[in-house]
Design an enzyme around this catalytic site. Structure first.
Site, mmCIF file in Angstrom:
data_model
loop_
_atom_site.group_PDB
_atom_site.id
_atom_site.type_symbol
_atom_site.label_atom_id
_atom_site.label_comp_id
_atom_site.label_asym_id
_atom_site.label_seq_id
_atom_site.Cartn_x
_atom_site.Cartn_y
_atom_site.Cartn_z
ATOM 1 N N HIS A 65 2.182 -9.901 -5.922
ATOM 2 C CA HIS A 65 1.487 -10.167 -4.661
ATOM 3 C C HIS A 65 2.473 -10.225 -3.502
ATOM 4 C CE1 HIS A 65 -2.575 -11.499 -6.224
ATOM 5 N NE2 HIS A 65 -1.862 -11.282 -7.321
ATOM 6 N N CYS A 111 -5.102 -8.735 -0.938
ATOM 7 C CA CYS A 111 -5.380 -10.159 -1.080
ATOM 8 C C CYS A 111 -6.223 -10.613 0.102
ATOM 9 C CB CYS A 111 -4.048 -10.898 -1.123
ATOM 10 S SG CYS A 111 -4.101 -12.557 -0.499
ATOM 11 N N GLU A 112 -7.373 -11.203 -0.184
ATOM 12 C CA GLU A 112 -8.270 -11.554 0.907
ATOM 13 C C GLU A 112 -7.800 -12.779 1.685
ATOM 14 O OE1 GLU A 112 -12.043 -12.044 -0.992
ATOM 15 O OE2 GLU A 112 -11.813 -14.198 -1.214
ATOM 16 N N HIS A 113 -6.843 -13.506 1.136
ATOM 17 C CA HIS A 113 -6.354 -14.685 1.857
ATOM 18 C C HIS A 113 -5.337 -14.322 2.929
ATOM 19 C CE1 HIS A 113 -7.537 -17.357 -1.787
ATOM 20 N NE2 HIS A 113 -8.537 -17.145 -0.963
ATOM 21 N N HIS A 114 -4.575 -13.263 2.697
ATOM 22 C CA HIS A 114 -3.506 -12.908 3.643
ATOM 23 C C HIS A 114 -3.589 -11.486 4.172
ATOM 24 C CE1 HIS A 114 -1.841 -16.181 1.078
ATOM 25 N NE2 HIS A 114 -1.445 -16.629 2.257
ATOM 26 N N CYS A 144 1.962 -11.386 -0.712
ATOM 27 C CA CYS A 144 1.884 -12.683 -0.023
ATOM 28 C C CYS A 144 2.768 -13.729 -0.701
ATOM 29 C CB CYS A 144 0.441 -13.169 0.092
ATOM 30 S SG CYS A 144 -0.393 -13.397 -1.476
ATOM 31 N N GLN A 188 -7.283 -11.652 -7.303
ATOM 32 C CA GLN A 188 -7.023 -11.071 -8.621
ATOM 33 C C GLN A 188 -7.943 -11.664 -9.686
ATOM 34 O OE1 GLN A 188 -2.870 -10.914 -9.780
ATOM 35 N NE2 GLN A 188 -3.430 -10.797 -11.949
HETATM 36 ZN ZN ZN Z 1 -2.422 -13.852 -0.679
#
Ligand code: ZN
Length: 202
Positions: A161, A92-95, A163, A133
């Protein structure tokens, strides 16, 4: 001050090598920042391990997924082809935490058919990048539509996920399901229903 943020994706460069020493230095900084001693026995090799791991997890950034679809067979087959339960691991590129799941892919060829393992290779390449995703699902569908000139394409991705399960709302067992429908899979409800029935059959 005007924002000078560059929102573009890095250009695909197949000769790119992950800068492992740079990751090692950064990882050492993270260890110090969280209050750890990066020189204690258990951690001393960690920055190098993380560097090797990231090089592996993000190797898809320097690989062109379209390549796997450029070797096709010319076949008159014009019914639906479905490959389901293609397992993948992505980040996941956010976390920068993993999301893990399965992709189900269907398409209706228009003369071009690919080996089934190639679809798994496409998923693998696209997954080995900092990802979302939703984008991953769209990218796979677009690749098939464009490279194979398929009449229609359907992609469903189901993933859990980290995250969501390790932090924040902490909802273990929850699945995120995304889908992308192209061509006849979008325009024809019967085609779409047939795909979803076969792809999601347990
Ligand atoms: Zn994430």
């Amino acid at each position: 001050m005007t924002s000078e943020r560059d929102d573009s994706f890095p250009k695909l460069d197949e000769s790119f090598q992950v800068d492992k020493p740079r990751i090692e230095r950064a990882m050492r900084e993270i260890l110090i920042a969280i209050g750890e001693n990066p020189d204690r026995e258990g951690l001393v090799e960690t920055p190098a391990r993380v560097a090797r791991m990231y090089a592996e997890l993000f190797k898809g950034l320097s690989q062109d997924p379209a390549k796997h679809l450029q070797k096709f067979f010319t076949e008159k087959y014009d019914s639906m082809v479905i490959v389901r339960d293609i397992e993948f691991h992505s980040m996941c590129e956010h976390h920068f935490l993993p999301f893990i799941g399965k992709a189900h892919i269907g398409y209706i060829p228009q003369g071009r058919v690919v080996g089934l393992s190639k679809l798994a290779r496409v998923v693998e390449t696209v997954a080995r990048r900092p990802q979302l995703q939703e984008r991953m699902t769209e990218t796979i569908a677009d690749l098939l539509k464009d490279e194979l000139n398929a009449l229609g394409v359907g992609v469903v991705v189901e993933a859990t996920h980290s995250c969501m399960t390790l932090r924040g709302v902490k909802k273990p067992g929850s699945y995120c399901v995304t889908s992308a429908m192209k061509g006849t899979f979008r325009s024809n409800a019967k085609t779409r229903a047939e795909f979803l029935k076969l792809a999601l059959k347990k």
